[in-house]
Scaffold this motif. Sequence first.
Motif, PDB file in Angstrom:
ATOM      1  N   PHE A 218       5.347   6.744  -2.304  1.00 43.83           N
ATOM      2  CA  PHE A 218       5.389   5.335  -1.912  1.00 43.83           C
ATOM      3  C   PHE A 218       4.091   4.649  -2.340  1.00 43.83           C
ATOM      4  O   PHE A 218       2.999   5.153  -2.090  1.00 43.83           O
ATOM      5  CB  PHE A 218       5.572   5.207  -0.398  1.00 43.83           C
ATOM      6  N   MET A 219       4.240   3.495  -2.989  1.00 41.59           N
ATOM      7  CA  MET A 219       3.094   2.718  -3.440  1.00 41.59           C
ATOM      8  C   MET A 219       2.764   1.664  -2.386  1.00 41.59           C
ATOM      9  O   MET A 219       3.594   0.813  -2.063  1.00 41.59           O
ATOM     10  CB  MET A 219       3.411   2.036  -4.774  1.00 41.59           C
ATOM     11  N   ILE A 220       1.549   1.743  -1.847  1.00 43.20           N
ATOM     12  CA  ILE A 220       1.081   0.777  -0.862  1.00 43.20           C
ATOM     13  C   ILE A 220      -0.015  -0.048  -1.538  1.00 43.20           C
ATOM     14  O   ILE A 220      -1.176   0.369  -1.616  1.00 43.20           O
ATOM     15  CB  ILE A 220       0.545   1.472   0.400  1.00 43.20           C
ATOM     16  N   ALA A 221       0.359  -1.190  -2.061  1.00 45.75           N
ATOM     17  CA  ALA A 221      -0.566  -1.995  -2.869  1.00 45.75           C
ATOM     18  C   ALA A 221      -0.428  -3.470  -2.518  1.00 45.75           C
ATOM     19  O   ALA A 221       0.662  -3.946  -2.182  1.00 45.75           O
ATOM     20  CB  ALA A 221      -0.276  -1.791  -4.359  1.00 45.75           C
ATOM     21  N   PRO A 222      -1.522  -4.220  -2.600  1.00 43.35           N
ATOM     22  CA  PRO A 222      -1.457  -5.660  -2.354  1.00 43.35           C
ATOM     23  C   PRO A 222      -0.602  -6.372  -3.401  1.00 43.35           C
ATOM     24  O   PRO A 222      -0.283  -5.819  -4.458  1.00 43.35           O
ATOM     25  CB  PRO A 222      -2.922  -6.101  -2.460  1.00 43.35           C
ATOM     26  N   GLN A 223      -0.260  -7.608  -3.100  1.00 47.64           N
ATOM     27  CA  GLN A 223       0.384  -8.456  -4.095  1.00 47.64           C
ATOM     28  C   GLN A 223      -0.568  -8.659  -5.270  1.00 47.64           C
ATOM     29  O   GLN A 223      -1.788  -8.536  -5.124  1.00 47.64           O
ATOM     30  CB  GLN A 223       0.780  -9.801  -3.481  1.00 47.64           C
ATOM     31  N   ASP A 224      -0.020  -8.980  -6.424  1.00 47.71           N
ATOM     32  CA  ASP A 224      -0.789  -9.032  -7.667  1.00 47.71           C
ATOM     33  C   ASP A 224      -1.609 -10.316  -7.756  1.00 47.71           C
ATOM     34  O   ASP A 224      -1.322 -11.221  -8.545  1.00 47.71           O
ATOM     35  CB  ASP A 224       0.171  -8.912  -8.859  1.00 47.71           C
TER      36      ASP A 224
END
Length: 690
Positions: A218-224
Amino acid sequence: MHNDKWDTYIISSAQNEASEQWANYVFKQLSNRATEPNLVKSAQISHQKKWTQNHRIISINVSGNIEQNYCVSRERNTLQLQLKENGKLNQKIIEQLILKITHQDLRFTSADTPPSILSFKEGCHGFDFKYREPFYAPNLKPGNTELFVTNSIDIDWGIWGHNLKKLFANEKDSTLYALVDRKRIREQLCFSSTELYHNISNYILDNFGDGLAQGYQFMIAPQDNNLVCQGSTCLQLGNSITNATPAVTYLIRKLAKRYPKHQFFTIAYLTTLTAPTEKLPDNAGVFLSTIDLPKGVALDPIQSKTQTFLNLINDWKAKTSTIYLWDYASNFDDYLTPIPVLYSLQQQLRFYKEHNIKGIFLNASGYEYATFDGLKTFVSASLMIDNQQSIDALVQRYFKNYYPETHQLLTEYYIKLERDFAKKSQGYPLYGGANEILETYLDKDDFIQFYHQLEQALTKTKGAEKKRLHKLFTALSFTRLQIAYENGSNAQGFIEQENKTLTVLPEVKKWITNLEQYTTYKNLYQYRESSGDLAIYIQQWKNLISKKEFTNLLLDIPITIHSAPDEGFESSHLLNNGILGFTPDYHQGWYISSKDLKIGFTLPDTIGEKEVRIRFLTDSSHGFYPPDKIEIKADGQIIHTILSNELKPNKYTTNFSFSLDLKKGQQIEFHFIRKLGPNIKIACDEIQIF
């Protein structure tokens, strides 16, 4: 080839459930592909003694006492395959064994499958990288990750990229969103939010379970974007205006603790570039982007960009042992022109392994068709397992498998493409148009010769090979048109010039017709990552040649650039070569300036009052706007001024026209003044005088 030594294949197993299940699977798969009766038989190890030396015994043994991914031992007519207790990986290894047998023995059918990637040589074997994904369409086809021994974002990931927000697109709870300048904004998330944790946790549990049966990533990343939550809890965790890592990794720790059998990653990118202050859990890791590293060349540790990247690796390595790379292997502005990526990929993979990188996501053309994408999937997947393999040998194996009649033509062209580019020690552009392509990795003479040879080969092939060749030839017709466009009225172009008139050559219609066959294929509709619809591209070609001939009195008149030109735009030929640009592709015929543009020319003869037409590209997503003001001077005096509200905007262009009384020796200047704002550019395709 059929080895006459083996009259029969005997599939046996160790006496445990897992071994017996895989042996039974191999038996069924080989039996289904056998073209002769009794070619495959099943037996327990204890019964093997009755089989003669004319039988090939394949023995499967699943046990937990090997460190590598698989081990092979050979003794006379027996091949024993020992596997770890890893069902997902074992599926891929077993499929490779089946490919190995069915491709070597013609008594089995092996239609439409690639050659085996694993060699099954004596000994124990690991893979260079744990996670291996060449992001090409063939790898994304259901079932193909087993054939290529690869991973896929469609199979292995529960959340990928910057897509967290999509999990709750209709969620009204404002506490999910970041607090910036004391306001909740929906453009970014609050990673310390309890509600965000519960939303993600429930999504994982509902769709993927707790991971005991099968683990996912699972990728837990902010919006771009560059926005960072400044809420009190986020600030207490360590967030700053530019650093979201503390809150993001706080959420990752909570999820990793809740689901120890799943894996959680973030991306070292923009606001999460900085490594955390504390170590991540064992089931957590990070993706690092290689976008700032040169592509198409070996990486030099002394070079500043490589040093910066190594520093980033070391910063994150102190906090996690699981570092994957988001790498690149494409020109994202042209999927259809052949690009040599494999030689340099091999060199860079060796570099990555040396620095203990554990996984590679090789970003390429994705779901869209790209020329030679099957080859690149096969070779890159092979190199991610063992980067010491011969690329030339892999290329030969692939083409010989899928193109039995034309493999020599394809192999010679592709290997020459790679070798010639490697000699240049020059990087390729990740976003480059035809002009840049022809200056870096494509030799137009070699390509045109290959294009003609491919056209001739189509008449001599049949069946599946003919279909594959036709798809390739259709896609390469785009490149033939691109070369024609770039060459204009020169050799290999599409027009011929007589005085101030350009006439369209008849063969261009044939190339357009060839490209129109793209509708035959499901994933051959785009030639670039965005705004690359082939239907629009073809229609613009038809519009361009519809008049058959066209005139511009500025043809062959030198135009001087008085302002500082952008790199690659030192020449002014695009402004008066007689060829209009294509929209919305800013690479196609547009003269680009990131500064106010000043140009000038002097006419050798008096031509009287004429209409002048000028056209600008309008595409706010890439920063292209028409000028805010245009000044026209004659011999240093302003004779005409046009403001932006007087221009005529269309969907992708803004046009204007006016009359000028043009006299011999008169010095004409155009001054295009940009609108105010950051990163505003002007793109003009043609100054026409009629």
